[in-house]
Design an enzyme around this catalytic site. Structure first.
Site, PDB file in Angstrom:
ATOM      1  CE  LYS A 118      73.875  97.049  17.337  1.00  0.00           C
ATOM      2  NZ  LYS A 118      74.487  96.432  18.538  1.00  0.00           N
ATOM      3  CD  GLU A 202      74.235  99.981   7.818  1.00  0.00           C
ATOM      4  OE1 GLU A 202      73.000  99.800   7.778  1.00  0.00           O
ATOM      5  OE2 GLU A 202      75.034  99.162   8.290  1.00  0.00           O
ATOM      6  CG  HIS A 237      62.914  99.270  15.709  1.00  0.00           C
ATOM      7  ND1 HIS A 237      63.256  98.947  14.409  1.00  0.00           N
ATOM      8  CD2 HIS A 237      62.791 100.616  15.735  1.00  0.00           C
ATOM      9  CE1 HIS A 237      63.346 100.056  13.703  1.00  0.00           C
ATOM     10  NE2 HIS A 237      63.066 101.082  14.482  1.00  0.00           N
ATOM     11  NE  ARG A 293      68.352  88.710  22.966  1.00  0.00           N
ATOM     12  CZ  ARG A 293      68.475  89.708  22.097  1.00  0.00           C
ATOM     13  NH1 ARG A 293      69.538  90.497  22.142  1.00  0.00           N
ATOM     14  NH2 ARG A 293      67.555  89.912  21.181  1.00  0.00           N
TER      15      ARG A 293
HETATM   16  C1  MV4 Z   1      68.245  99.195   8.299  1.00  0.00           C
HETATM   17  C2  MV4 Z   1      67.100  99.256   7.493  1.00  0.00           C
HETATM   18  C3  MV4 Z   1      67.261  99.586   6.172  1.00  0.00           C
HETATM   19  N1  MV4 Z   1      68.497  99.828   5.695  1.00  0.00           N
HETATM   20  N2  MV4 Z   1      69.454  99.451   7.765  1.00  0.00           N
HETATM   21  C4  MV4 Z   1      66.029  98.495  12.479  1.00  0.00           C
HETATM   22  C5  MV4 Z   1      66.608  98.060  13.788  1.00  0.00           C
HETATM   23  C6  MV4 Z   1      68.068  98.133  13.623  1.00  0.00           C
HETATM   24  N3  MV4 Z   1      68.708  97.060  14.329  1.00  0.00           N
HETATM   25  C7  MV4 Z   1      68.294  98.058  12.145  1.00  0.00           C
HETATM   26  N4  MV4 Z   1      67.055  98.377  11.506  1.00  0.00           N
HETATM   27  C8  MV4 Z   1      66.990  98.632  10.178  1.00  0.00           C
HETATM   28  N5  MV4 Z   1      68.183  98.872   9.591  1.00  0.00           N
HETATM   29  C9  MV4 Z   1      69.554  99.765   6.492  1.00  0.00           C
HETATM   30  N6  MV4 Z   1      70.755 100.018   5.988  1.00  0.00           N
HETATM   31  C10 MV4 Z   1      65.856  98.975   8.080  1.00  0.00           C
HETATM   32  C11 MV4 Z   1      65.799  98.670   9.416  1.00  0.00           C
HETATM   33  C12 MV4 Z   1      64.490  98.402   9.927  1.00  0.00           C
HETATM   34  C13 MV4 Z   1      64.155  97.130  10.400  1.00  0.00           C
HETATM   35  C14 MV4 Z   1      65.073  96.093  10.400  1.00  0.00           C
HETATM   36  C15 MV4 Z   1      64.723  94.855  10.857  1.00  0.00           C
HETATM   37  C16 MV4 Z   1      63.424  94.628  11.294  1.00  0.00           C
HETATM   38  C17 MV4 Z   1      62.509  95.644  11.311  1.00  0.00           C
HETATM   39  C18 MV4 Z   1      62.853  96.902  10.853  1.00  0.00           C
HETATM   40  C19 MV4 Z   1      61.894  97.911  10.856  1.00  0.00           C
HETATM   41  C20 MV4 Z   1      62.242  99.148  10.405  1.00  0.00           C
HETATM   42  C21 MV4 Z   1      63.536  99.398   9.959  1.00  0.00           C
END
Ligand code: MV4
Length: 493
Positions: A118, A202, A237, A293
């Site tokens: 990442k 972040e 997730h 993918r």
């Molecule tokens: C975040 C976020 C808020 N702010 N990053 C969740 C999975 C991971 N791949 C990244 N995720 C998130 N990153 C920042 N800076 C909120 C989430 C997140 C989320 C993102 C996409 C879809 C569903 C989610 C559910 C909870 C939190």
């Protein structure tokens, strides 16, 4: 053009069948692999040839790289399609395939490796001019530096694992006091989950939307996007509902986001099919990660663009140039996907494996069902609980929703608890119908309450249906189901 004579599909369930369907249309022979838990699975019956590769645990079968490559060579398969999950984003596997002279249907192993980090992918995209969430430039090594950066970007901040995915090791930090401990915990969790303790920080975005762009890149430097999907409705997730187009998309936002998505693909020398994921919040979007993918939800993009993404993957792997330019790709209508999992929505979504005793699939206008199950099939406990994907297409979003509601009404799965009642609830939720979805959608208290009512109603319907079906009364079962449906409608829904 069939691109290959024979390919091996290193996966199981609905996605193995999806890939084999493209092969059958093209006249490409298919080789399935399976574990001892999948001797009666549909993907084994569908394939031209099938080879047992090991015991039920994934590590002994679907993740056994050397065994799968050996089967490919022995069966004369020229290429391996990894599907999603299992070996799909394992760069060691892609590398081993190329070393053994078997084509890996996907991007180069170097691209997969880069996107697996990442921190590295974020830094690459920032250099390429793609917006990224403000935060640490690389890994956190010094707590004082971390505190300084968190102060600059402002709390709340989020700690993430560089090797992460699925939210593992992710923590939201409301204020400086909690930062040091969270970094320590994040590093320990990341080390035990991924064998890599690297974490980064972040700015935490509140209730962002998850918007992703489908990309296709050929080996002749041509890259196109197939528009976007909104995937905000998730639980732990795990995506539950996806749609295309995104309900809040505008021409201007789409132009900016698709340009960024193409820039991501170019900056990573991307070939084959991939997905660029963004977080969207308050009019701004940020690159989050790229999935190297074929994705579960590729189906809705196929419905709105008319492009068969799996066939394009085969063509690209065979060295063909893309048969269309960006201006020839358009989006028409609206598509929604509901993931049907063998889980109990009223018991904290606990997996509910078991035998399918009755099964009737929906059909009719605008419905696409990708399923890996059938009557008499016992869902194994060793794998993902997703058993099928129900997609609805309509000329606009409302028609897609109406068709999805109707298809959920028609869909009967008896023997295991499923997420069907939850989808019934979501499709009837006012906020969803208005397009007001975000990543906190299912956690919202007032939504949870309505969901509960709909879940119980749908369960009653299925139970009524099941009782009649068990007595062999097919006609009575349908009448009973219609009666419950009419009662619901009379109740004003
Ligand atoms: C975040 C976020 C808020 N702010 N990053 C969740 C999975 C991971 N791949 C990244 N995720 C998130 N990153 C920042 N800076 C909120 C989430 C997140 C989320 C993102 C996409 C879809 C569903 C989610 C559910 C909870 C939190």
């Amino acid at each position: 053009m069939k691109f290959f004579d024979k390919i091996l599909i290193a996966n199981r369930g609905e996605i193995a069948i999806r890939v084999m369907r493209a092969c059958r249309e093209l006249g490409v022979e298919t080789v399935a692999v399976y574990s001892t838990a999948d001797e009666n699975a549909l993907h084994v019956k569908y394939a031209d040839e099938a080879f047992l590769v090991g015991e039920a645990p994934p590590s002994k079968s679907y993740l056994n790289m050397e065994r799968i490559i050996e089967v490919a060579k022995r069966s004369g398969a020229e290429a391996i399609h990894p599907g999603y999950g299992f070996l799909a984003e394992n760069y060691h596997f892609a590398k081993r395939c190329s070393e053994e002279g078997v084509m890996f249907i996907g991007p180069s192993w170097r691209t997969i490796e880069m996107m697996g980090s990442k921190i590295e992918s974020k830094a690459t995209m920032k250099r390429a001019g793609v917006p990224v969430v403000p935060g640490t430039e690389g890994d956190v090594t010094d707590i004082d530096v971390a505190k300084k950066i968190a102060e600059e970007i402002g709390y709340p901040v989020i700690v993430k694992a560089s090797a992460g995915g699925g939210g593992i090791g992710m923590q939201i930090i409301p204020e400086e006091e909690a930062l040091e401990e969270a970094i320590g915990l994040g590093m320990r969790v990341a080390e035990s989950a991924f064998g890599d303790s690297t974490v980064f920080i972040e700015k935490y975005l509140v209730k962002p939307r998850h918007i992703e762009f489908q990309i296709l890149g050929d080996e002749h430097n041509q890259t196109v996007h197939l528009f976007e999907r909104e995937c905000s409705i998730q639980r732990r997730h795990q995506k539950l509902v996806e749609e295309s187009p995104c309900p809040i998309m505008t021409d201007n936002l789409r132009r900016r986001m698709s340009e960024s998505a193409i820039a991501v693909a170019k900056a990573s020398n991307y070939t084959n099919a991939g997905t660029v994921e963004f977080l969207y919040s308050n009019g701004n979007y940020y690159f989050m990660e790229m999935n190297t993918r074929l994705q579960v939800e590729h189906t809705i993009t196929e419905l709105v663009t008319g492009i068969d993404i799996v066939k394009q993957q085969l063509a690209i792997a065979a060295g063909e140039p893309l048969p269309f330019g960006q201006e020839e790709i358009s989006i028409r209508g609206h598509a929604i996907e509901c993931r049907i999992n063998a889980e109990d929505p009223l018991n904290n979504f606990a997996a509910d494996p078991g035998k399918i005793v009755r099964y009737r699939s929906p059909g009719g206008p605008g419905i696409r069902l990708d399923s890996g199950i059938h009557v008499g099939y016992a869902i194994p406990t060793n794998y993902d609980s997703m058993i099928s994907k129900l997609c609805a297409y309509g000329y606009n979003r409302m028609e897609a929703i109406q068709r999805m509601r109707r298809a959920i009404f028609e869909y009967v799965i008896i023997g295991v608890k499923t997420t069907l009642p939850l989808h019934h609830a979501i499709m009837n939720n006012t906020q969803f119908v208005e397009g007001n979805t975000h990543t906190g959608f299912l956690q919202e208290e007032h939504i949870a309450k309505t969901l509960n009512r709909y879940v119980r109603e749908e369960e009653t319907r299925i139970q009524t249906l099941g009782a009649s079906l068990r007595q062999g009364k097919e006609v009575a079962a349908i009448t009973a189901a219609v009666n419950v449906y009419i009662q619901h409608k009379k109740a004003g829904r």
